[in-house]
Design a protein around this motif. Structure first.
Motif, PDB file in Angstrom:
ATOM      1  N   GLY A   1       0.819  -1.214   0.000  1.00  9.26           N
ATOM      2  CA  GLY A   1       0.000   0.000   0.000  1.00  9.26           C
ATOM      3  C   GLY A   1       0.847   1.254   0.000  1.00  9.26           C
ATOM      4  N   VAL A   2       1.951   1.225   0.754  1.00  8.03           N
ATOM      5  CA  VAL A   2       2.869   2.373   0.804  1.00  8.03           C
ATOM      6  C   VAL A   2       3.443   2.658  -0.583  1.00  8.03           C
ATOM      7  CG1 VAL A   2       5.151   3.106   1.611  1.00  8.03           C
ATOM      8  CG2 VAL A   2       3.497   2.199   3.245  1.00  8.03           C
ATOM      9  N   ILE A   3       3.870   1.609  -1.294  1.00  6.24           N
ATOM     10  CA  ILE A   3       4.478   1.800  -2.612  1.00  6.24           C
ATOM     11  C   ILE A   3       3.474   2.403  -3.594  1.00  6.24           C
ATOM     12  CG2 ILE A   3       5.739   0.684  -4.483  1.00  6.24           C
ATOM     13  CD1 ILE A   3       6.371  -1.602  -2.447  1.00  6.24           C
ATOM     14  N   ILE A   4       2.246   1.866  -3.585  1.00  4.49           N
ATOM     15  CA  ILE A   4       1.227   2.368  -4.509  1.00  4.49           C
ATOM     16  C   ILE A   4       0.860   3.817  -4.185  1.00  4.49           C
ATOM     17  CG2 ILE A   4      -1.147   2.078  -5.305  1.00  4.49           C
ATOM     18  CD1 ILE A   4      -0.812  -0.944  -4.745  1.00  4.49           C
ATOM     19  N   ALA A   5       0.656   4.104  -2.894  1.00  8.59           N
ATOM     20  CA  ALA A   5       0.288   5.464  -2.482  1.00  8.59           C
ATOM     21  C   ALA A   5       1.410   6.446  -2.792  1.00  8.59           C
ATOM     22  CB  ALA A   5      -0.047   5.487  -0.999  1.00  8.59           C
ATOM     23  N   SER A   6       2.646   6.036  -2.569  1.00  8.15           N
ATOM     24  CA  SER A   6       3.792   6.914  -2.852  1.00  8.15           C
ATOM     25  C   SER A   6       3.884   7.204  -4.344  1.00  8.15           C
ATOM     26  CB  SER A   6       5.087   6.266  -2.357  1.00  8.15           C
ATOM     27  OG  SER A   6       5.060   6.059  -0.960  1.00  8.15           O
ATOM     28  N   TYR A   7       3.655   6.188  -5.154  1.00  3.53           N
ATOM     29  CA  TYR A   7       3.666   6.366  -6.607  1.00  3.53           C
ATOM     30  C   TYR A   7       2.572   7.356  -7.031  1.00  3.53           C
ATOM     31  CZ  TYR A   7       2.929   5.178 -11.563  1.00  3.53           C
ATOM     32  OH  TYR A   7       2.742   5.233 -12.926  1.00  3.53           O
ATOM     33  N   ALA A   8       1.402   7.250  -6.408  1.00  3.81           N
ATOM     34  CA  ALA A   8       0.275   8.114  -6.775  1.00  3.81           C
ATOM     35  C   ALA A   8       0.550   9.578  -6.457  1.00  3.81           C
ATOM     36  CB  ALA A   8      -0.995   7.652  -6.068  1.00  3.81           C
ATOM     37  N   ILE A   9       1.211   9.853  -5.341  1.00  8.09           N
ATOM     38  CA  ILE A   9       1.468  11.254  -4.958  1.00  8.09           C
ATOM     39  C   ILE A   9       2.853  11.722  -5.389  1.00  8.09           C
ATOM     40  CG2 ILE A   9      -0.120  11.089  -3.000  1.00  8.09           C
ATOM     41  CD1 ILE A   9       2.405  11.060  -1.176  1.00  8.09           C
ATOM     42  N   ARG A  10       3.562  10.876  -6.150  1.00 11.36           N
ATOM     43  CA  ARG A  10       4.911  11.183  -6.673  1.00 11.36           C
ATOM     44  C   ARG A  10       5.912  11.401  -5.537  1.00 11.36           C
ATOM     45  NH1 ARG A  10       0.128  12.899  -9.538  1.00 11.36           N
ATOM     46  NH2 ARG A  10       0.614  13.261 -11.742  1.00 11.36           N
ATOM     47  N   ALA A  11       5.898  10.502  -4.572  1.00  8.53           N
ATOM     48  CA  ALA A  11       6.866  10.557  -3.476  1.00  8.53           C
ATOM     49  C   ALA A  11       7.988   9.559  -3.745  1.00  8.53           C
ATOM     50  CB  ALA A  11       6.188  10.231  -2.148  1.00  8.53           C
ATOM     51  N   ALA A  12       9.211   9.974  -3.517  1.00 10.08           N
ATOM     52  CA  ALA A  12      10.364   9.097  -3.709  1.00 10.08           C
ATOM     53  C   ALA A  12      10.876   8.564  -2.382  1.00 10.08           C
ATOM     54  CB  ALA A  12      11.485   9.844  -4.422  1.00 10.08           C
ATOM     55  N   ARG A  13      10.261   9.000  -1.289  1.00  7.78           N
ATOM     56  CA  ARG A  13      10.678   8.541   0.030  1.00  7.78           C
ATOM     57  C   ARG A  13       9.447   8.440   0.925  1.00  7.78           C
ATOM     58  NH1 ARG A  13      15.778   7.953   1.792  1.00  7.78           N
ATOM     59  NH2 ARG A  13      16.188   7.867   4.036  1.00  7.78           N
ATOM     60  N   ALA A  14       9.356   7.356   1.670  1.00  3.61           N
ATOM     61  CA  ALA A  14       8.208   7.135   2.565  1.00  3.61           C
ATOM     62  C   ALA A  14       8.701   6.667   3.925  1.00  3.61           C
ATOM     63  CB  ALA A  14       7.254   6.105   1.957  1.00  3.61           C
ATOM     64  N   TYR A  15       7.906   6.937   4.924  1.00  2.00           N
ATOM     65  CA  TYR A  15       8.260   6.561   6.293  1.00  2.00           C
ATOM     66  C   TYR A  15       7.066   5.869   6.953  1.00  2.00           C
ATOM     67  CZ  TYR A  15      12.157   9.855   5.819  1.00  2.00           C
ATOM     68  OH  TYR A  15      13.280  10.510   5.391  1.00  2.00           O
ATOM     69  N   ILE A  16       7.349   4.846   7.733  1.00  2.00           N
ATOM     70  CA  ILE A  16       6.343   4.246   8.612  1.00  2.00           C
ATOM     71  C   ILE A  16       6.783   4.548  10.037  1.00  2.00           C
ATOM     72  CG2 ILE A  16       5.201   2.132   9.393  1.00  2.00           C
ATOM     73  CD1 ILE A  16       5.793   0.929   6.621  1.00  2.00           C
ATOM     74  N   TYR A  17       6.007   5.360  10.724  1.00  2.00           N
ATOM     75  CA  TYR A  17       6.325   5.750  12.107  1.00  2.00           C
ATOM     76  C   TYR A  17       5.554   4.822  13.038  1.00  2.00           C
ATOM     77  CZ  TYR A  17       6.976   8.812  16.205  1.00  2.00           C
ATOM     78  OH  TYR A  17       7.307   9.329  17.436  1.00  2.00           O
TER      79      TYR A  17
END
Length: 438
Positions: free
Chosen positions: A115-131
């Motif tokens: 889900g993180v990868i798909i959501a990041s791709y949708a908003i054009r994010a190249a970096r994601a964090y799970i806190y």
């Protein structure tokens, strides 16, 4: 022990929980055998804007408590601004009674990673964090293992599945502060500062992590994205209600025969959930309950048939929140339960604003006085007046949540307070708790 009727069993809609009982469900091999990363392959072939529109069309709303439309939040991110974009997953689950995200990350961590990868791709994010909450050691271990497996298989890193899309994912453990469940306090903590809520505006959509456009979503929200991509918006909306689409994980705890997680279409009632959970414990009758955790106003036995969706619970005077359904019986005291919740909020207040810092401090002391048999009728007015000065006046939602059980317990169970004050109920607290309470 009650046996659920067929029509009640039909309310069970395992989507996020469908893999939980599979052997080694947390490992990538099992996940891939059960539709794992199929949604990612499909998503990477679509335009990011089309994915955002899909989530809008599905009606997915935040599973972290507020119920804000997820696609709308993604759409707030400005595109072509030249700034880095970030996705931050709020896994700081710490409210009393709330326990749906931790089992999800423990049993099916790849659902969140995908889900993180798909959501990041949708908003054009190249970096994601799970806190993730610092005390959640086992879940964090499973999550980090899943992230490494995803890197090893090419689902994370550079040129994911030869699509040209790059993403780095970091799992960050917090220090264990409930205030960091508030999205801007979480962002401050992630940046290395003390976890305290920020003044808004500006909002995270434009000035979030490192003052860049950021989407902050809950674990359950992001884990819902792959099923929507695979099944489509209409399939997702076939579950739940018109304005509260899809299934929800309801966490039942307390005086219930079989406590646990029950994933049902939104709009299920407590009566049906109790039926699925085998009913109340022997010798116990329902008296009061929380529809969405300790920060939501209490409901009573008369609310058994309230639809547990965002609109239905709001119409009954409460909030769906995190669907942490805590069940209390006629053998439990609403005054004492409220006192214990209030102690939690007093302890977890960050202290940034006066209403929450001072109001909860003094309300705890009033409750100690009442429960020790030294309360007065004026104390009830003091509690309501203090709540009025906290609600809507505190810096973030922690203060508002702290007042919920106070005002609702006085609304439905004022007689219980009077019984302590007028001596009909024996004190529950000893005299030593009154030190500093006057």
């Amino acid at each position: 022990m009650t046996t659920p009727r067929p029509e009640t069993l039909a309310k069970l809609t395992p989507v996020l929980t469908k893999r939980w009982l599979s052997p080694d469900a947390w490992q990538i091999g099992t996940y891939e055998q059960l539709d794992g990363y199929a949604a990612l392959r499909k998503a990477l072939k679509a335009h990011p804007d089309d994915l955002i529109q899909l989530i809008k069309d599905s009606g997915l709303r935040g599973r972290g408590g507020a119920g804000f439309p997820t696609g709308l939040k993604w759409g707030f991110i400005p595109q072509g601004d030249g700034k880095p974009h970030y996705l931050v997953v709020n896994a700081d689950e710490g409210e009393p009674g709330t326990c749906k995200d931790l089992p999800l990350m423990t049993h099916d961590p790849h659902a969140l990673v995908e889900g993180v990868i798909i959501a990041s791709y949708a908003i054009r994010a190249a970096r994601a964090y799970i806190y993730i909450r610092g005390e959640a050691v086992h879940a964090a271990r499973r999550l980090r293992n899943a992230v490494q497996e995803a890197y090893d298989k090419g689902y994370l890193g550079r040129n994911i599945l030869r699509s040209g899309y790059d993403l780095e994912l970091v799992v960050h453990s917090g220090a264990g502060a409930y205030i960091c469940g508030e999205e801007t306090a979480l962002l401050d903590s992630l940046e290395g500062f003390r976890g305290q809520p920020r003044l808004r505006p500006p909002f995270p959509a434009t000035h979030g992590l490192y003052a860049s456009p950021t989407v902050v979503n809950n674990v359950g929200t992001i884990a819902s994205v792959p099923p929507i991509v695979l099944g489509g918006a209409d399939w997702w909306k076939s579950m739940g209600t018109e304005k509260s689409s899809g299934p929800m994980i309801y966490s039942l705890s307390g005086r219930v025969a079989n406590p646990g997680q029950y994933e049902c279409s939104m709009g299920v009632t407590l009566r049906e959930l109790l039926e699925l959970a085998g009913g109340m414990q022997p010798g116990h009758n329902l008296r009061f309950w929380t529809p969405g955790g300790s920060s939501t106003p209490l409901l009573a036995a008369e609310h058994l048939d309230v639809p547990l969706d965002f609109e239905g619970v709001a119409a009954a005077g409460s909030i769906l929140g995190t669907t942490a359904t805590q069940i209390f019986s006629d053998q439990d005291c609403p005054v004492y339960a409220t006192y214990r919740w209030l102690e939690f909020y007093h302890h977890e207040s960050c202290g940034k604003c006066t209403p929450c810092r001072e109001g909860n401090y003094w309300m705890v002391r009033v409750y100690r006085r009442i429960l020790a048999g030294h309360g007065t009728h004026e104390d009830l007015d003091t509690l309501l007046d203090t709540c009025d000065n906290i609600l809507g006046r505190s810096f973030c939602g922690l203060g508002d949540g702290a007042t919920s059980s106070v005002t609702s317990s006085l609304q439905y169970f004022k007689q219980d307070y009077l019984d302590y004050i007028e001596g009909r109920t024996a004190p529950k607290l000893s005299e030593k708790t009154l030190v500093g309470a006057h």
